[in-house]
Design a protein around this motif. Structure first.
Motif, short mmCIF file in Angstrom:
data_model
loop_
_atom_site.label_atom_id
_atom_site.label_comp_id
_atom_site.label_asym_id
_atom_site.label_seq_id
_atom_site.Cartn_x
_atom_site.Cartn_y
_atom_site.Cartn_z
N ALA A 40 -32.63 -62.49 -55.61
CA ALA A 40 -32.47 -64.08 -55.43
C ALA A 40 -30.93 -64.28 -56.11
N GLN A 41 -30.06 -63.62 -55.58
CA GLN A 41 -28.47 -63.96 -55.88
C GLN A 41 -27.57 -64.05 -54.78
N CYS A 42 -27.95 -63.56 -53.59
CA CYS A 42 -26.87 -63.52 -52.19
C CYS A 42 -27.37 -64.50 -51.44
N GLY A 43 -28.44 -64.95 -51.06
CA GLY A 43 -28.99 -66.20 -50.17
C GLY A 43 -28.70 -65.54 -48.85
N CYS A 66 -30.70 -63.81 -47.28
CA CYS A 66 -32.23 -63.67 -46.80
C CYS A 66 -32.92 -65.06 -46.52
N ALA A 97 -30.00 -59.70 -46.77
CA ALA A 97 -30.60 -59.23 -48.04
C ALA A 97 -29.56 -58.34 -48.85
N CYS A 103 -36.85 -63.21 -49.88
CA CYS A 103 -37.02 -62.02 -51.00
C CYS A 103 -38.04 -62.57 -52.11
N CYS A 150 -28.07 -58.47 -51.78
CA CYS A 150 -28.45 -58.35 -53.20
C CYS A 150 -29.84 -57.50 -53.26
N GLY A 172 -32.77 -58.42 -53.03
CA GLY A 172 -33.99 -58.83 -53.20
C GLY A 172 -34.15 -59.47 -54.64
S1 FES Z 1 -32.13 -60.66 -50.91
FE1 FES Z 1 -30.41 -61.53 -51.84
S2 FES Z 1 -31.41 -63.67 -52.37
FE2 FES Z 1 -32.84 -62.75 -51.27
#
Ligand code: FES
Ligand SMILES: Cc1cc2nc3c(=O)[nH]c(=O)nc-3n(C[C@H](O)[C@H](O)[C@H](O)COP(=O)(O)OP(=O)(O)OC[C@H]3O[C@@H](n4cnc5c(N)ncnc54)[C@H](O)[C@@H]3O)c2cc1C
Lengths: 413, 107
Positions: free
Chosen positions: B44-47, B49, B38, B87, B40, B42
């Protein structure tokens, strides 16, 4: 023999992640996490974005709740900075006078904003942004300010400019370089961001310098003077001219330092009992062939996991792929890889739609993908770069209709 | 509060009670469950999670937004039909008993 003990100095992203990763990777000894700030470790990225905009409160910035530290048997010591390292005695001395013995020491000291040195830099209303305290001060200042001057067109400065503009302030950005973010993105991306800020009504001045700040009778900043003599109104100033690695106690203790604490591929300093991670560390870049220092959550988080693996007896050289993100207005820029040294930029998608990627090549090698509101391109680049390829050749990426999703599928990786 | 089960690639599992409001990602972070990074935070940018929802799941989960779908194109472990970003999964009493499988790798 006493249980092994790790002392982590610096309770930011890298320090907190190191302590957590040590436990989750099975370290059974003592862990002490020492921080200079008076709050639990928190996420910095929202400070210039959602926190400043007022859409996220300080309580939901914490990386981990207080109960986490008890549950994981991690001693968190807040507001007590390390002041001296006694490497011969393997002890750290804290400001309170407390002394902690260690078997392994991890330095996760972060970075601090570079200070402005022009006359008037010390006036009230002239701020920098690194900590939650700084962000609170800036947020309060924005409530009464009409004109915000941002000195420096880097990521933090531009994010603050975007947030302040959205909050209705008049915003001027003064950048000494010929383009925005010159060290971090391609010229084409700089141009795109410049146009975006101007379209939102931010006045951006390039190749200009602030030579002085002037205040009112109460010592509060009111205007700025630029080279050439122009004066601009400014009742709030944010100085965003870069960050300097925090190396204090490391340098004093004789560790090798050169714009960052120098570490090897295992993130070990010149003393094998001391490691350094995150913004404060300069390491041999596996993707660049030269020492680099990166300021990103990715770098802090991945180095934390890497150092924890070493201390748990599973050493592996640090090799994570760098990536970064920034948000300005509705624009989400994600960068995979490191683009410096590129000699050619190809555009995938149509920038006028606000969704596109710029591919930075050196010769035939893809160095970085800069994606605007195109998360799939970003993610696929990261995945393929991380896996060692295949990556699109320049002539392939230049073909009309090229898309990362189809490329990945065709490569079936 | 909802009971969430995180199943590790080696077959072991961690079962925790996650308070509301939280996300399935946050539930893993606050319990120091290895396997959810996680980075980023939460957004929804990093993938990092990424989880697989248990095949037998019958609990109501929110629809996937376009950005989540896009991010899942490049997760480190292969995307499957039951891939989600944890996330983007809010914890509520309605998903009490959810079982998610952690991928081999997040980055
Ligand atoms: S925490 Fe980065 S995409 Fe879910
Ligand atoms: C406003 C802002 C926005 C950002 N946005 C993004 C973004 O969108 N995306 C991204 O990837 N990155 C972003 N970053 C960068 C990212 O936050 C940093 O790279 C990351 O926090 C680095 O982690 P770190 O642990 O190395 O340093 P830090 O998080 O700075 O932590 C270091 C800690 O060490 C403490 N410390 C220093 N000296 C001592 C001492 N002697 N004793 C004890 N403690 C000490 C400091 O007080 C600090 O709390 C942003 C940074 C800022 C400031």
């Amino acid at each position: 023999m006493a249980a092994p003990s790790v002392v982590v100095i610096g309770a930011g992203q890298a320090g907190s992640d190191t302590a957590a990763a040590l436990r989750s990777q099975g370290f059974g000894g003592r862990i002490t996490l020492v921080g200079a700030e008076g709050v639990l470790p928190y996420q910095r990225p929202p400070l210039s974005k959602q926190f400043l905009a007022g859409t996220r409160s300080s309580t939901d910035l914490a990386l981990r709740p207080a109960s986490f530290h008890t549950a994981q048997d991690i001693e968190f010591v807040g507001q007590d900075p390390a002041v001296r390292l006694d490497r011969a005695g393997a002890r750290v001395l804290l400001a309170s006078g407390r002394s902690l013995g260690y078997q392994h020491l991890v330095l996760a000291l972060g970075a601090r904003p570079r200070r402005l040195t022009v006359p008037g830099a010390g006036l009230d209303g002239v701020l920098t942004l690194r900590t939650l305290t700084d962000a609170g001060r800036l947020r309060d200042g924005m409530r009464d300010a009409g004109h915000l001057l941002v000195i420096g067109g880097g990521f933090v400065g531009l994010e603050v400019a975007a947030t302040a503009r959205a909050a209705g302030l008049e915003v001027t950005v003064v950048e000494a370089g010929a383009r925005l973010l010159a060290r971090s993105v391609s010229g084409a991306m700089s141009a795109h961001l410049l146009a975006e800020h101007r379209a939102h009504g931010v006045r951006v001045l390039l190749s200009r310098e602030v030579t002085a700040l002037r205040g009112d009778g109460a010592g509060h900043v009111r205007e700025a003077e630029l080279d050439g003599g122009e004066r601009i109104a400014a009742d709030l100033v944010v100085v965003g001219i870069g960050a300097l690695p925090e190396v204090g106690p490391a340098a004093d203790a004789g560790l090798a330092v050169d714009d960052g604490i120098l570490v090897d591929a295992f993130l070990r300093t010149s003393d094998p009992a001391v490691h350094a991670v995150g913004d404060c560390a300069r390491f041999p870049g596996p993707h660049t062939g030269r020492p680099v220092r990166l300021e990103s959550v990715q770098n802090a988080a991945d180095q934390a996991r890497c150092v924890a693996a070493t201390l748990c007896g599973n050493p592996r050289p640090y090799a994570a792929l760098p990536w970064f993100w920034t948000e300005q207005y509705g624009l989400r820029l994600q960068i995979a890889g490191l683009g410096d040294g590129h000699d050619r930029v190809l555009t995938v998608g149509d920038p006028s739609t606000g969704r596109f990627s710029l591919l930075c090549y050196r010769g035939r090698q893809l160095l970085a993908t800069e994606s605007v509101n195109q998360p799939a391109d970003h993610m696929i680049t990261r995945r393929l770069m991380g896996a060692g390829g295949p990556l699109p050749a320049p002539e392939e990426a230049a073909r009309p209709g090229f898309g990362f999703k189809a490329f990945q599928q065709a490569a079936s990786v | 509060m909802a009971k969430i089960t995180y199943r590790h690639p080696n077959g072991t599992e961690t079962v925790v009670d996650v308070p509301v409001p939280n996300t399935v990602m946050r539930g893993a972070k606050i319990n120091n469950i290895d396997g959810i990074e996680a980075q980023c935070g939460g957004s929804a940018q990093c993938g990092t999670c990424h989880v697989y929802i248990d095949e037998a799941n019958a609990l109501p989960l929110p629809e996937m937004h376009e950005s989540e779908d896009d991010v899942l194109y490049g997760t480190a472990a292969p995307r499957r039909a039951n891939s989600r970003l944890s996330c983007q999964l809010p914890v509520s009493e309605e998903i009490d008993g959810l079982v998610v499988h952690l991928p081999e790798t997040q980055s």
